[in-house]
Motif scaffolding. Structure first.
Motif, PDB file in Angstrom:
ATOM      1  N   LYS A 198      -1.969   1.464 -69.407  1.00 33.59           N
ATOM      2  CA  LYS A 198      -1.006   0.513 -68.843  1.00 33.59           C
ATOM      3  C   LYS A 198      -0.504   0.931 -67.474  1.00 33.59           C
ATOM      4  O   LYS A 198      -0.358   0.090 -66.570  1.00 33.59           O
ATOM      5  CB  LYS A 198       0.171   0.352 -69.803  1.00 33.59           C
ATOM      6  CG  LYS A 198       1.187  -0.690 -69.334  1.00 33.59           C
ATOM      7  CD  LYS A 198       2.271  -0.916 -70.392  1.00 33.59           C
ATOM      8  CE  LYS A 198       3.252  -1.988 -69.930  1.00 33.59           C
ATOM      9  NZ  LYS A 198       4.305  -2.229 -70.958  1.00 33.59           N
ATOM     10  N   TRP A 199      -0.253   2.217 -67.281  1.00 35.22           N
ATOM     11  CA  TRP A 199       0.475   2.644 -66.090  1.00 35.22           C
ATOM     12  C   TRP A 199      -0.328   3.489 -65.105  1.00 35.22           C
ATOM     13  O   TRP A 199       0.097   3.643 -63.953  1.00 35.22           O
ATOM     14  CB  TRP A 199       1.723   3.444 -66.502  1.00 35.22           C
ATOM     15  CG  TRP A 199       2.678   2.666 -67.324  1.00 35.22           C
ATOM     16  CD1 TRP A 199       2.930   2.823 -68.655  1.00 35.22           C
ATOM     17  CD2 TRP A 199       3.506   1.578 -66.893  1.00 35.22           C
ATOM     18  NE1 TRP A 199       3.861   1.919 -69.084  1.00 35.22           N
ATOM     19  CE2 TRP A 199       4.240   1.135 -68.017  1.00 35.22           C
ATOM     20  CE3 TRP A 199       3.700   0.945 -65.672  1.00 35.22           C
ATOM     21  CZ2 TRP A 199       5.149   0.090 -67.952  1.00 35.22           C
ATOM     22  CZ3 TRP A 199       4.603  -0.101 -65.587  1.00 35.22           C
ATOM     23  CH2 TRP A 199       5.315  -0.517 -66.729  1.00 35.22           C
ATOM     24  N   VAL A 200      -1.455   4.055 -65.526  1.00 33.93           N
ATOM     25  CA  VAL A 200      -2.124   5.047 -64.683  1.00 33.93           C
ATOM     26  C   VAL A 200      -3.537   4.654 -64.276  1.00 33.93           C
ATOM     27  O   VAL A 200      -3.903   4.758 -63.104  1.00 33.93           O
ATOM     28  CB  VAL A 200      -2.157   6.426 -65.405  1.00 33.93           C
ATOM     29  CG1 VAL A 200      -2.914   7.447 -64.578  1.00 33.93           C
ATOM     30  CG2 VAL A 200      -0.742   6.897 -65.702  1.00 33.93           C
ATOM     31  N   TYR A 201      -4.345   4.196 -65.213  1.00 31.90           N
ATOM     32  CA  TYR A 201      -5.796   4.126 -65.000  1.00 31.90           C
ATOM     33  C   TYR A 201      -6.193   3.296 -63.779  1.00 31.90           C
ATOM     34  O   TYR A 201      -6.928   3.768 -62.906  1.00 31.90           O
ATOM     35  CB  TYR A 201      -6.495   3.586 -66.247  1.00 31.90           C
ATOM     36  CG  TYR A 201      -8.011   3.626 -66.121  1.00 31.90           C
ATOM     37  CD1 TYR A 201      -8.721   4.753 -66.521  1.00 31.90           C
ATOM     38  CD2 TYR A 201      -8.718   2.559 -65.579  1.00 31.90           C
ATOM     39  CE1 TYR A 201     -10.099   4.817 -66.390  1.00 31.90           C
ATOM     40  CE2 TYR A 201     -10.096   2.612 -65.438  1.00 31.90           C
ATOM     41  CZ  TYR A 201     -10.780   3.738 -65.847  1.00 31.90           C
ATOM     42  OH  TYR A 201     -12.131   3.793 -65.696  1.00 31.90           O
ATOM     43  N   ASP A 202      -5.737   2.066 -63.702  1.00 33.99           N
ATOM     44  CA  ASP A 202      -6.189   1.196 -62.608  1.00 33.99           C
ATOM     45  C   ASP A 202      -5.804   1.768 -61.246  1.00 33.99           C
ATOM     46  O   ASP A 202      -6.614   1.762 -60.318  1.00 33.99           O
ATOM     47  CB  ASP A 202      -5.615  -0.211 -62.766  1.00 33.99           C
ATOM     48  CG  ASP A 202      -6.288  -1.009 -63.869  1.00 33.99           C
ATOM     49  OD1 ASP A 202      -7.235  -0.483 -64.500  1.00 33.99           O
ATOM     50  OD2 ASP A 202      -5.864  -2.159 -64.111  1.00 33.99           O
TER      51      ASP A 202
END
Length: 220
Positions: free
Chosen positions: A20-24
């Motif tokens: 949700k918060w890091v990958y993209d």
């Protein structure tokens, strides 16, 4: 068969929080451009050129490419396959407008699948997370081939080493990821990938973009 703990380590990093918060931002926004030197737009072009209205994605990540690519039909048949339940759920929510099928499978093992086959299969950034040599990982191609319709395109990308150009920061990050088991690509090369695809498919191509091997293969 690869060690079960090594398989688990390769996909364990994909927690709900990371997705949700890091990958993209980290992978698609920074690493692809600055470290791997293969812009995310180049990989999206790969999807746009090869995705069909009857598509299976294996190793789905956050579903970003499926969310942004241009399907030939506004209502494609879309299937998601991954060992990680977090990734499956996250990607399925992201592309819920396509009403995707979800299948929790380990692609390193024979795949139980009784539904109709597919005209395209995506393998984006899956292989470098799998344990073993490229010859070990290529069993994934053997397990997916029965799911491919005649002439279907199997395409994707994987981070490699060997002759691939990479700067000091990219090498340090690869070493860190390999030490933690997130990556297993110390012996992965574009040349090895090319050999494994050539042994299984009548037509294929592999292009090295930065330290990413971008590939396609076509079922007979």
């Amino acid at each position: 068969m690869p060690d079960a703990e090594a398989v688990r380590a390769g996909q364990a990093a994909y927690t709900g929080w990371i997705l949700k918060w890091v990958y993209d931002g980290l992978v698609l926004g920074f690493s692809n451009h600055r470290l791997w030197r293969c812009p995310t737009a180049r990989l999206l072009d790969l999807y746009d050129a090869n995705v069909t209205s009857n598509h299976l994605d294996v190793g789905v990540g956050t579903g970003w490419y499926l969310d942004h690519c241009r399907f030939p039909d506004p209502e494609p048949r879309l299937a998601l396959m991954d060992l990680n339940e977090n990734s499956l759920a996250f990607a399925a929510r992201r592309v819920a407008r396509y009403r995707p099928e979800t299948h929790r499978r380990n692609a390193l093992e024979p795949i139980r699948f009784d539904d109709p086959g597919f005209d395209s299969v995506g393998l984006m950034y899956l292989l470098h997370c799998l344990p073993g040599t490229m010859a070990d990982k290529a069993v994934v191609f053997d397990h997916l081939r029965p799911l491919l319709n005649r002439g279907a395109a199997l395409f994707g990308a994987t981070i490699v080493q060997g002759s691939a150009p990479r700067g000091p920061m990219a090498q340090r990050l690869m070493d860190l990821y390999n030490a933690k088991g997130v990556f297993s690509n110390r012996e992965d090369t574009a040349e090895a990938l090319d050999r494994e695809l050539a042994a299984r498919f009548p037509r294929h191509d592999v292009a090295l973009v930065g330290c990413v091997a971008v590939f396609r293969a076509f079922a007979d």
